[in-house]
Design a protein around this motif. Structure first.
Motif, PDB file in Angstrom:
ATOM      1  N   GLY A 280       0.824  -1.206   0.000  1.00 29.20           N
ATOM      2  CA  GLY A 280       0.000   0.000   0.000  1.00 29.20           C
ATOM      3  C   GLY A 280       0.855   1.250   0.000  1.00 29.20           C
ATOM      4  N   ILE A 281       0.187   2.399   0.020  1.00 28.36           N
ATOM      5  CA  ILE A 281       0.900   3.672   0.136  1.00 28.36           C
ATOM      6  C   ILE A 281       0.536   4.272   1.482  1.00 28.36           C
ATOM      7  N   PRO A 282       1.477   4.324   2.425  1.00 27.39           N
ATOM      8  CA  PRO A 282       1.161   4.891   3.741  1.00 27.39           C
ATOM      9  C   PRO A 282       0.792   6.373   3.623  1.00 27.39           C
ATOM     10  N   GLY A 283       0.074   6.863   4.624  1.00 20.43           N
ATOM     11  CA  GLY A 283      -0.297   8.277   4.627  1.00 20.43           C
ATOM     12  C   GLY A 283      -1.628   8.521   3.949  1.00 20.43           C
ATOM     13  N   THR A 284      -2.044   9.783   3.963  1.00 24.52           N
ATOM     14  CA  THR A 284      -3.323  10.126   3.356  1.00 24.52           C
ATOM     15  C   THR A 284      -3.156  11.316   2.407  1.00 24.52           C
TER      16      THR A 284
ATOM     17  N   VAL B 134      -5.921   1.069  20.049  1.00 26.50           N
ATOM     18  CA  VAL B 134      -5.687   2.190  19.136  1.00 26.50           C
ATOM     19  C   VAL B 134      -4.267   2.127  18.579  1.00 26.50           C
ATOM     20  N   ASP B 135      -3.339   1.782  19.446  1.00 25.36           N
ATOM     21  CA  ASP B 135      -1.955   1.670  19.037  1.00 25.36           C
ATOM     22  C   ASP B 135      -1.778   0.512  18.050  1.00 25.36           C
ATOM     23  N   LYS B 136      -2.398  -0.602  18.370  1.00 25.99           N
ATOM     24  CA  LYS B 136      -2.258  -1.803  17.566  1.00 25.99           C
ATOM     25  C   LYS B 136      -2.847  -1.627  16.162  1.00 25.99           C
ATOM     26  N   ILE B 137      -3.871  -0.776  16.064  1.00 30.63           N
ATOM     27  CA  ILE B 137      -4.654  -0.669  14.846  1.00 30.63           C
ATOM     28  C   ILE B 137      -4.092   0.398  13.896  1.00 30.63           C
ATOM     29  N   GLY B 138      -3.052   1.109  14.359  1.00 33.06           N
ATOM     30  CA  GLY B 138      -2.430   2.089  13.477  1.00 33.06           C
ATOM     31  C   GLY B 138      -3.097   3.447  13.490  1.00 33.06           C
ATOM     32  N   LEU B 139      -3.792   3.773  14.593  1.00 27.47           N
ATOM     33  CA  LEU B 139      -4.359   5.116  14.739  1.00 27.47           C
ATOM     34  C   LEU B 139      -3.616   5.817  15.876  1.00 27.47           C
ATOM     35  N   ARG B 140      -3.813   7.143  15.970  1.00 27.51           N
ATOM     36  CA  ARG B 140      -3.061   7.886  16.990  1.00 27.51           C
ATOM     37  C   ARG B 140      -3.980   8.367  18.112  1.00 27.51           C
ATOM     38  N   PRO B 141      -3.461   8.379  19.366  1.00 24.96           N
ATOM     39  CA  PRO B 141      -4.293   8.755  20.519  1.00 24.96           C
ATOM     40  C   PRO B 141      -4.939  10.133  20.344  1.00 24.96           C
ATOM     41  N   ARG B 158     -10.225   1.300   9.940  1.00 26.25           N
ATOM     42  CA  ARG B 158      -9.403   0.861  11.078  1.00 26.25           C
ATOM     43  C   ARG B 158     -10.219   0.919  12.367  1.00 26.25           C
ATOM     44  N   ILE B 159     -11.069   1.944  12.497  1.00 28.87           N
ATOM     45  CA  ILE B 159     -11.934   2.025  13.675  1.00 28.87           C
ATOM     46  C   ILE B 159     -12.914   0.851  13.683  1.00 28.87           C
ATOM     47  N   GLY B 160     -13.474   0.549  12.495  1.00 24.01           N
ATOM     48  CA  GLY B 160     -14.393  -0.589  12.382  1.00 24.01           C
ATOM     49  C   GLY B 160     -13.714  -1.880  12.818  1.00 24.01           C
ATOM     50  N   ILE B 161     -12.452  -2.044  12.431  1.00 26.27           N
ATOM     51  CA  ILE B 161     -11.709  -3.251  12.803  1.00 26.27           C
ATOM     52  C   ILE B 161     -11.408  -3.242  14.301  1.00 26.27           C
ATOM     53  N   GLN B 186      -6.209  -0.103   0.642  1.00 24.16           N
ATOM     54  CA  GLN B 186      -6.671  -1.481   0.736  1.00 24.16           C
ATOM     55  C   GLN B 186      -5.543  -2.426   1.144  1.00 24.16           C
ATOM     56  N   ALA B 187      -4.379  -2.258   0.493  1.00 25.91           N
ATOM     57  CA  ALA B 187      -3.256  -3.144   0.786  1.00 25.91           C
ATOM     58  C   ALA B 187      -2.810  -2.999   2.240  1.00 25.91           C
ATOM     59  N   LEU B 188      -2.877  -1.772   2.766  1.00 31.23           N
ATOM     60  CA  LEU B 188      -2.466  -1.542   4.160  1.00 31.23           C
ATOM     61  C   LEU B 188      -3.441  -2.205   5.138  1.00 31.23           C
ATOM     62  N   ILE B 189      -4.738  -2.135   4.818  1.00 29.19           N
ATOM     63  CA  ILE B 189      -5.750  -2.754   5.689  1.00 29.19           C
ATOM     64  C   ILE B 189      -5.631  -4.279   5.642  1.00 29.19           C
TER      65      ILE B 189
END
Lengths: 333, 321
Positions: A280-284, B134-141, B158-161, B186-189
């Motif tokens: 994938g491509i990280p970031g938005t 939150v940390d595990k899922i790749g989002l920030r506090p 990511r929130i849904g997951i 998609q590939a990242l998810i």
């Protein structure tokens, strides 16, 4: 983009007014600001050729389709040269004579584009009576001819069907037939097969390619799917955040991309024929209020250097009909 | 290592009403499979093939009309609401459209905490678990106080997951969980789902219409058509040596991103449209569109049998292979 003289040439920008700006998490009214949806996009469409417009959400690809005939609520700047006229300078009635007649559209979801209360016959005939001034019986004959052209079996019987009585693939064929009723020169297809199953998608794509060749149509196919471009387009234009990233012949661009974003897209797309993980491509995507005097892809780009964050890359010629907007293109010496 | 066993699952929806008379839509017929910890089963087929009905039946969002769903020695179909509620944290689902699945009036921390609140987990624990996930899922506090409309599609998914995995489920059902996302996201998810699966030893059911995605993430694949299993087998065998004509057709319809491959490649033609599920063909349901169909296909329903490296329900599978 192609050697023959272009049928339509354009250079476009689209901006939307927003009443407010966001500031430190609070919304306050600071008068007019503008969000850029499309910036300095230029292209040429030629008869018998398909240009694929490739982009992800927020790339401005649908705005491009709509801006062409001023169907967007945003402010369109630039020019759209078609038959000696600048479409952006035409009056509304003059433009209406071109919309649907010379430049026709197909949209993603045929169920919302067709009127559920009217039989296919009525909806098809309306195009011919409005734009070509045909009589009712002549319009009906033309409708049958068009349904036959898009390979709908037993067209006479289908004329009396309502949209809900047809499958998704059939409805999209009806949309194509409707777009072709007035014998347009240019066909703009916005995600024409996205709502369809894979088995039907291939048929509809091949139909579009065939119609382009046989009717000598100039076509623009807007899609998020690289494989759609790979299947039917001659040239491709890749948009990112409202700007052109790369353009050129499909084979060259997709097999040997110059822009890191193009490569990122290709590497992100899983392919049955090409095993291995998709990256994938990280970031938005940068937000609408992000600074635009830089490369908008720089924050996600593995090749980005200082210059990418300080200066906007201009489109430059890479030879063989290819152009790229990148300070550090791939494959360059 | 016991997983979730689905045996002879059928899903029927009553439809029609006053004027048309009550009729029954048979969405799924006699589907059996196992979901094994650490493994992913892919469910593929065209729209209307019943793949979402299977997924929904596992969590009682669709009726289990026949068959059983065995989890830890108990048939979930036989449980009453209170009993089912107790096992529900074990089996979680991720949906296609994250913006439709997330309440727009709840912020990120509320959204992720909601499943724990529903399960009456003490407040002190909730905050800790939300922060960990939150940390595990790749989002920030610092995103905790944002609302769904402030997220991109990938972040929202990511929130849904996170909502799905916060109750430490054993089984995760992904119903077109990456279909609405841009390919770069998609590939990242998909990577995230794979990592979570390893981490939590999840048994996964992955529903998708994009075969190339399914091939990437699944260990086994099951092909459905009009609610029936056409073919089932290990992912590579199924994609490289499919013996059901429908599977072959689906694989032949998948487009490549390589223009060299695409140009000049003749695609298999499929005859006609999907028949109405209200009135499926007799015998083999695929026979009306099958290039190999003969008399026996109309007369007899083919049973799922071992052919080559997969199991297929086709009278002519040997010829197709």
């Amino acid at each position: 983009m192609c050697n023959i003289r272009g049928l339509i040439t354009l250079n476009l920008g689209v901006v939307f007014d927003t009443g407010q700006t966001r500031n430190t998490g609070q919304t306050r009214n600071t008068g007019q600001t503008q969000n850029v949806a499309l910036e300095d996009v230029s292209l040429t469409l030629c008869s018998g050729r398909i240009l694929g417009i490739l982009g992800e959400s927020g790339s401005g690809k649908s705005q491009l389709a709509r801006a062409l005939t001023r169907l967007t609520p945003g402010h369109v700047s630039g020019q759209v040269m078609f038959g000696g006229d600048d479409l952006l300078a035409l009056s509304e009635p003059a433009l209406n004579a071109i919309r649907g007649r010379r430049i026709a559209y197909i949209f993603q979801d045929p169920m919302t584009a067709l009127n559920p209360y009217l039989r296919i016959r009525v909806q098809l005939a309306e195009v011919a009576t409005t734009h070509l001034g045909l009589s009712r019986s002549a319009a009906r004959d033309r409708a049958i001819e068009m349904l036959d052209l898009v390979r709908i079996p037993d067209p006479q019987a289908r004329l009396n069907a309502y949209p809900h009585e047809l499958s998704g693939g059939m409805r999209q064929r009806v949309m194509i037939a409707m777009a072709l009723m007035a014998e347009p020169d240019i066909l703009i297809a916005d995600e024409p097969t996205t709502a369809l199953d894979a088995t039907v998608q291939v048929e509809v794509l091949d139909l579009l390619r065939d119609l382009c060749d046989r009717q000598n149509l100039a076509m623009m196919v807007i899609t998020h799917d690289i494989s759609v471009v790979a299947r039917i387009a001659d040239e491709v234009l890749i948009l990112y955040a409202g700007r052109m990233a790369e353009t050129g012949p499909v084979k060259g661009v997709l097999r040997d991309p110059r822009h890191p974003y193009t490569k990122g897209l290709i590497d992100s797309t899983p392919d049955l024929a090409r095993r291995g993980r998709a990256r994938g491509i990280p970031g938005t995507l940068p937000g609408p209020d992000a600074p635009r005097d830089r490369c908008l892809y720089a924050d996600r780009c593995p090749r980005a250097e200082e210059v990418c964050r300080n200066m906007q890359p201009q489109m430059r010629d890479m030879g063989q009909g290819r152009r790229v907007a990148c300070h550090l293109p791939l494959g360059a010496p | 290592m016991s997983g979730l066993e689905v045996r002879g699952l059928s899903v029927r929806y009553p439809i029609g009403g006053l004027l048309t008379g009550r009729r029954v839509l048979q969405a799924v017929t006699d589907v059996s499979f196992d979901l094994i910890p650490g493994q992913t089963l892919g469910l593929v087929g065209e729209s209307g093939c019943g793949k979402s009905s299977v997924a929904r039946a596992l969590v009682r969002l669709a009726p289990v009309s026949e068959g059983s769903v065995i989890w830890q020695g108990r048939d979930l179909a036989g449980l009453n609401e209170a009993q089912f509620r107790k096992v529900r944290p074990d089996i979680q689902m991720v949906f296609q459209d994250p913006f439709a699945a997330l309440n727009p009036r709840m912020n990120m921390s509320q959204l992720i905490a909601e499943p724990l609140v529903t399960q009456n987990v003490p407040r002190a624990q909730i905050d800790k678990r939300v922060a960990a996930i939150v940390d595990k899922i790749g989002l920030r506090p610092e995103m905790m106080t944002r609302y769904p409309h402030e997220f991109s599609g990938g972040q929202a998914q990511r929130i849904g997951i996170a909502r799905a995995v916060i109750c430490n489920p054993r089984v995760l059902i992904c119903d077109e969980a990456v279909s609405a996302l841009d390919v770069s996201v998609q590939a990242l998810i998909l990577d995230l789902l794979t990592a979570l699966q390893e981490d939590l030893s999840l048994a996964m059911l992955f529903i998708g219409h994009d075969l190339s995605v399914v091939r990437l993430i699944c260990d086994r694949v099951m092909v459905l058509y009009l609610g029936r299993v056409m073919e089932e087998g290990p992912v590579d065998t199924l994609f490289d040596h499919a013996c059901h004509p429908y599977t072959q057709l689906l694989i032949g319809s998948a487009l490549s991103t390589d223009p060299e491959v695409e140009r000049g490649r003749v695609r298999p033609a499929i005859r006609g449209d999907l028949p109405s599920p209200m009135d499926p063909p007799s015998g083999c349901v695929f026979r009306t569109r099958c290039p190999l169909a003969t008399g026996i296909c109309a007369a007899e329903v083919p049973v799922l049998r071992e052919i080559g490296g997969t199991r297929a329900a086709c009278h002519h599978a040997e010829e197709a292979l």
